[in-house]
Design an enzyme around this catalytic site. Sequence first.
Site, mmCIF file in Angstrom:
data_model
loop_
_atom_site.group_PDB
_atom_site.id
_atom_site.type_symbol
_atom_site.label_atom_id
_atom_site.label_comp_id
_atom_site.label_asym_id
_atom_site.label_seq_id
_atom_site.Cartn_x
_atom_site.Cartn_y
_atom_site.Cartn_z
ATOM 1 C CE1 TYR A 81 -5.554 2.255 3.104
ATOM 2 C CE2 TYR A 81 -5.353 -0.191 3.813
ATOM 3 C CZ TYR A 81 -4.942 0.638 3.041
ATOM 4 O OH TYR A 81 -3.470 0.790 2.883
ATOM 5 C CB SER A 103 -0.912 0.500 0.941
ATOM 6 O OG SER A 103 -2.325 -0.739 0.848
ATOM 7 C CE LYS A 115 -4.186 2.043 -1.027
ATOM 8 N NZ LYS A 115 -3.963 0.606 -0.529
#
Length: 388
Positions: free
Chosen positions: A171, A60, A63
Amino acid sequence: MANTQAIDHVLRQAAHAQDVPGVVAMAATPQGIMYEGAFGTRELGKDSAMTPDTVVWIASMTKAITATAAMQLVERGQLHLDAPATDVVPELARAHVLTGFDASGTPQLRAPKRAITLKHLLTHTAGFGYEMFSADIVQYQTATGTPGITTCENAALMTPLVCDPGERWEYGINLDWVGKIVEAVSGQRLGDYLQQHLFTPLGMHSTSFKISPSQRARLASVHARGPDEALAVDPFEMPQEPQFQSGGAGLYSTAPDYLRFTQMLLHRGTFNGNQVLQPETVHTMSQNHIGDLDCVELQTAMPALSHTANFFPGMPQKWGLSFLINTAQTPQGRSPGSLAWAGLANTFFWIDPTKRVTGVFLTQILPFFDPKAITLFRAYEAAVYQAF
C-alpha cells in the site's frame, strides 16, 4: 421500509459516550437511501452538531474516485492498463528500488526489473510504499530530506520503490501518481477533471480538494486520540494551495456526496441520470487484479497516524481497480466479492453488489484504525444488514 431505529441507537450511544466526537453514516439500496444519521459534534468543546451535510477529510477514500477517472480514460482509449506508465508520466522513470542503507545511512538503489504500469499503480503492486506503514520509507525521507506525502509537494512523490513492480501488494502513494497520469492525458488539473466528469454529473456538489467558504462552514475538525484515550482537536488540514492535488488522499466530501459515488458503482456506472462508466468497466474494476498475491496487514511505522490495520484477519484479501475485496462473507454480513476502503481519519465505505447495498461511515479521528471507531463502524455495518 427498513427498520433503522437500531442503527440510530448504535451511533447515538457511541457519540454520547464520546467514543467518537461525531459521526455521519448513510446507506442505500437500488431503491434509494435506506439510512441517514448524524450524531455528536463537529468539534469537541464547541456547539456545532454533526449534520448529514458535514464536510470531512475523506483521505484515502479519494483513491477510488481517482481510479474511476483513470478508468474513464481507459474506456476512451486514452490510457491502457498494461502499458508502461512512463509513456504518460516520464518522471516515473526516476523510481528505483531501495535495497537498503550503507554504513553511513546512505540509501542504496537499483533499477526495477520491469516497467511500472497503470494496473500496477491501481492495484498497489508498483512497489511504492507509505511512510506511515514503512520504516524504510521513513528512513529514506530522513536521509534525503524528502518531504512527507501530505505536504503535496512534488518532491514527496520521489520516494523509492520497496520492491519490484508486480511482486507484492504494498500500500502506497500509487494513486497520487495515477492523479498525475489523469492530468497528463486530460490536460486538466485533477480537481477540474473530477468536477467535470464525476462530481457534476453525479451531483456531488460538496466534494473538492480546496475547501470553499460554504464547505468550511460545515467542516468537522480532525481529532487525535492520545495514549490516555482522550480526544483532542488536531489542527491538521490538507494543503489548500498544493503543488499537486493528491489523487491518493486529498479530497474533502460529505456522506451524501460520497454515497452518490458508491451508488453509481452499485448501479453499474449510472446515477443521477448520468452514465459516467460503462457497466463492463464497473465489472472489470470489481474483479481481483492481483492474482495469487494477497493484501497484507498494514504494519504501522507511525503510531500517531495509524494503528496496525487488518480489516479481515485470517481471510485472504484481494484488490480491484481500486478497492479492497473480501473473499468470504464477513461477520457483519458483507458478501464475498464486495468492494471497500477507508480514509486515515477513520472514514469507511463498502459496496456489496450481491446483496445490493452500499454504506458510508464518516468520523474524524487519528490514528487510523482507532479501536473505538472501527468497532463502531463494524456495529453500524452489521445494523445496516439487519435492517433490510
